[in-house]
Design an enzyme around this catalytic site. Structure first.
Site, PDB file in Angstrom:
ATOM      1  N   SER A   1       0.845  -1.196   0.000  1.00  0.00           N
ATOM      2  CA  SER A   1       0.000   0.000   0.000  1.00  0.00           C
ATOM      3  C   SER A   1       0.878   1.244   0.000  1.00  0.00           C
ATOM      4  CB  SER A   1      -0.960  -0.043   1.186  1.00  0.00           C
ATOM      5  OG  SER A   1      -1.969   0.933   1.062  1.00  0.00           O
TER       6      SER A   1
ATOM      7  N   ASP B   1      -7.962  -2.838  -7.418  1.00  0.00           N
ATOM      8  CA  ASP B   1      -7.484  -2.546  -6.074  1.00  0.00           C
ATOM      9  C   ASP B   1      -8.544  -1.759  -5.290  1.00  0.00           C
ATOM     10  OD1 ASP B   1      -5.957  -0.721  -4.030  1.00  0.00           O
ATOM     11  OD2 ASP B   1      -4.574  -2.336  -4.517  1.00  0.00           O
TER      12      ASP B   1
ATOM     13  N   HIS C   1      -6.763  -5.747  -1.660  1.00  0.00           N
ATOM     14  CA  HIS C   1      -5.732  -4.753  -1.399  1.00  0.00           C
ATOM     15  C   HIS C   1      -4.681  -5.379  -0.491  1.00  0.00           C
ATOM     16  CE1 HIS C   1      -3.891  -0.828  -1.122  1.00  0.00           C
ATOM     17  NE2 HIS C   1      -3.980  -0.826   0.192  1.00  0.00           N
TER      18      HIS C   1
END
Length: 523
Positions: free
Chosen positions: A250, A357, A406
């Site tokens: 991330s 995502d 994610h």
């Protein structure tokens, strides 16, 4: 010019090295067998033997494929025989938990000695470390967790997510999972590396260089935290490393793209240019696209990606890679988006990115709340997958499944997801082999060994799904109904998302039952 004597001398020396290596291997086997006997003896001494439980086959392996081995790190043999034997003993102890001393597999917290480099609230920054004395491979992981870009939303972040802005409540140890796991079953290629986890407490996508002052309520020092951790690790064995893999998920994945060249430059300036620095960016390849409908830029969730980063880099005092900065002078915000910063990087980087995502969809104003999406939202989601494919087509080393998710590399299911029959750990191993082959052929003239050579046959490293819908890949992580908590099949999920099987089949000119079969099979 080499003489006949030189060749004889070289042959003699190589023979001695081979004999010594075989002696070490015999010793390794002896240590393992002795520990095995000790283990069994302890069981018998207790009054009765304990039957061994059958170990289930790892779910990530196709049972028709050969089982992957978990090799020792033979780089240790090159300069330090004692460390190699330490590694052998560690391996044996990990195989036989009831042996003389069970290894401590957790990573331990260390605070930085440089007290001027801090978290947002001025508390000391730090890192977690699990050393593997026999290995010359280091994995340094950057944690993710969004960001904040104004005093107002940083205050809110401090009230609701203080762990990501302060070190006051960090636990003394952490257990590694996924690619940070010390267990070969969960982490087949990196399990015996030196593991480093750097907690995210700078809220600046690992880019800031602004200390806390009377005028600045918060410090933003992400890039400097990385530098200080690297400096500290040099005293713990990184100075003798062969490979350093800078990984992150991330915001940490974007942090890898922003810092991997800087880490390589730093090591080179300190006299450690022989360390091969590489990057692994997971779920950090964001797009600077237009939102689905406009929303006011008041917080991280609702602000359009470009506007949020433009505000952030001013607030954080951000540092971006030099070559990207020169390519986007005055518009350095471009360097926070993968497809724009990647071409400027010198270090090899492997990109892991879900085609759909969840974080990207969130900032694009697509909020999946459990209600079926509208037709316009469905088209936007499909277009997102196409746009991501286009930005990744020239990336030589990548893994992009058509899933709605994610982050992945620190999940315990990271070995289960496949693209075209290849798992992510396998793709990373292929990448590692291609880089090693490049170094062998080209030497150390380029930090990353130049462009990766083609991987061996049946060892792919450019993997991207071609199917057009979220979760058309049958190995995607499980999706659950947000109201009932029940698992959903791919067809149930797509129907839940508003996918009209009858209409789509008509558009494709096929029978609806055939389309359903294709969706269920992932084709």
């Amino acid at each position: 010019m080499l003489t006949a004597f030189s060749f004889l001398e070289m042959g003699s020396r190589n023979g001695r090295v081979r004999m010594r290596t075989w002696a070490l291997l015999r010793s390794a086997l002896l240590v393992t067998l002795l520990l095995a006997e000790t283990c069994e003896a302890r069981k018998v001494r207790g009054g009765r033997t304990q039957p061994r439980r059958a170990q289930p086959a790892p779910s990530y392996r196709d049972r028709t494929e050969p089982i992957e081995s978990f090799p020792l790190d033979f780089t240790a043999v090159e300069g330090n025989m004692d460390s190699f034997m330490t590694q052998v003993k560690n391996l044996a102890q990990s195989l036989y938990p009831c042996s003389a001393q069970k290894l401590n597999q957790d990573m331990k917290l260390h605070f930085l000695e440089n007290s001027s480099v801090t978290c947002n609230d001025g508390t000391p920054a730090g890192y977690y470390l699990k050393e593997s004395k026999g290995s010359r491979r280091w994995l340094v992981f950057l944690e993710g967790g969004w960001y904040c870009f104004s005093k107002q939303n940083c205050d809110t972040r401090y009230d609701t997510m203080r762990r990501l802005m302060s070190s006051n409540r960090w636990p003394p140890t952490r257990t590694g999972t996924g690619i940070l796991s010390p267990q070969p079953e969960e982490n087949p290629h990196w399990w015996n590396a030196n593991m480093v986890f750097i907690p995210y407490c700078s809220s600046d996508v690992w880019s800031g260089a602004a200390p806390k002052t009377e005028q600045n309520h918060y410090a933003f020092m992400g890039s400097q935290i990385i530098q200080e951790v690297i400096k500290a690790l040099l005293t713990k064995g990184l100075d003798n490393a062969k490979v350093l893999l800078l990984a992150g998920s991330s915001a940490g994945g974007t942090g890898v793209l922003l810092n991997v060249d800087g880490v390589a430059d730093l090591l080179k300036s300190w006299g450690h240019g022989s360390v091969q620095v590489r990057g692994l960016a997971d779920s950090g390849w964001f797009l600077d696209n237009q939102q689905f409908g406009c929303s006011e830029c008041v917080d991280t969730i609702n602000c359009a990606p470009i506007e949020a980063i433009k505000r952030g880099i001013r607030y954080w005092g951000s540092v971006v890679p030099e070559r990207c900065r020169l390519a986007h002078t005055g518009e350095e915000w471009n360097c926070f988006f993968g497809y724009k910063v990647y071409p400027s990087l010198k270090s090899p980087v492997f990109v892991v990115q879900w085609l759909f995502d969840e974080a990207q969809l969130t900032v694009d104003n697509i909020h999946l709340t459990g209600q079926p999406v509208q037709e316009g939202q469905w088209r936007y989601i499909q277009n997102l997958g196409s746009e991501l494919r286009n930005t990744l087509k020239d990336v030589p080393a990548m893994f992009a499944p058509a899933c709605l998710s994610h982050e992945v590399i620190t999940r315990n299911y990271w070995t289960d997801v496949q693209v075209k029959g290849t798992s992510l750990p396998r793709a990373l191993q292929c990448w590692d082999r291609s880089l090693h082959s490049s170094l062998r052929h080209h030497g150390n003239s380029s930090r990353g060994g130049g462009l990766p050579r083609p991987p061996p046959r049946n060892c792919p490293l450019h993997l991207i799904d071609s199917c057009p819908w979220p979760h058309c890949n049958p190995t995607c992580p499980t999706v659950r109904d947000q109201q009932t908590g029940r698992e959903m099949s791919a067809v149930q999920f797509l129907t839940h998302m508003g996918f009209d099987v009858q209409r789509m089949a008509k558009q494709q000119g096929m029978d609806p039952s055939k389309l359903l079969g294709m969706l269920n099979s992932g084709s």
